[in-house]
Design an enzyme around this catalytic site. Sequence first.
Site, mmCIF file in Angstrom:
data_model
loop_
_atom_site.group_PDB
_atom_site.id
_atom_site.type_symbol
_atom_site.label_atom_id
_atom_site.label_comp_id
_atom_site.label_asym_id
_atom_site.label_seq_id
_atom_site.Cartn_x
_atom_site.Cartn_y
_atom_site.Cartn_z
ATOM 1 N N CYS A 98 0.854 -1.196 0.000
ATOM 2 C CA CYS A 98 0.000 0.000 0.000
ATOM 3 C C CYS A 98 0.884 1.238 0.000
ATOM 4 C CB CYS A 98 -0.891 -0.030 1.240
ATOM 5 S SG CYS A 98 -2.026 1.354 1.353
ATOM 6 N N GLU A 141 -8.900 -1.261 -2.128
ATOM 7 C CA GLU A 141 -9.186 0.164 -2.358
ATOM 8 C C GLU A 141 -10.507 0.575 -1.702
ATOM 9 O OE1 GLU A 141 -6.896 2.063 -3.330
ATOM 10 O OE2 GLU A 141 -5.589 0.419 -3.949
HETATM 11 ZN ZN ZN Z 1 -3.753 0.945 -0.009
#
Ligand code: ZN
Length: 174
Positions: A98, A141
């Site tokens: 991420c 997401e």
């Molecule tokens: Zn992320």
Amino acid sequence: MAIRKVARMGHPILRKKAEVVPESAISSHEIESLIRDMKDTLIEYNGRGLAAPQIHESVRIFLLFWDFDKGKKPFIQVLINPEIKILTQEKSTYWEGCLSLPGLIGKVSRPRRISVEAYDEKAKRLNFICDGFSATVVQHELDHLNGVLYIDHIEDMKDFSFTEEYDRFLNRDE
Ligand code: ZN
């Protein structure tokens, strides 16, 4: 165009539930310019996806770098007010990274097949099915819009690593 600063883990914006974009605002200049900044930022950081809260905007928008269709040119898919339905109890497991947790990677299991509904940036309705890794990316997401990070799903903290150590020691047993 502008490359925006990416919020990192610990910033409260990543833990907030993001606001729905009113239908009348989807094609507005504000949203258009936000999406342009998100694209610039996604490309600059070489990400697979980027959610608006990651650039300090608490609205329900995320982008996907869509390269899941073999033989088709990759493109950036915009999803506004996305919703998913889980189509199977079967899970698939992937190592996730991420942009908000740079240099880290963790193993997460998620439903392997989902249907996705959303608006695109032209306020057109999108409706498609994701399988396997693309289903994982969409769920990762979407989590960002609900204040959730992938680390919240790691079952065994031994499956949480720095990327370099993952490459050295963990990548080989998959
Ligand atoms: Zn992320």
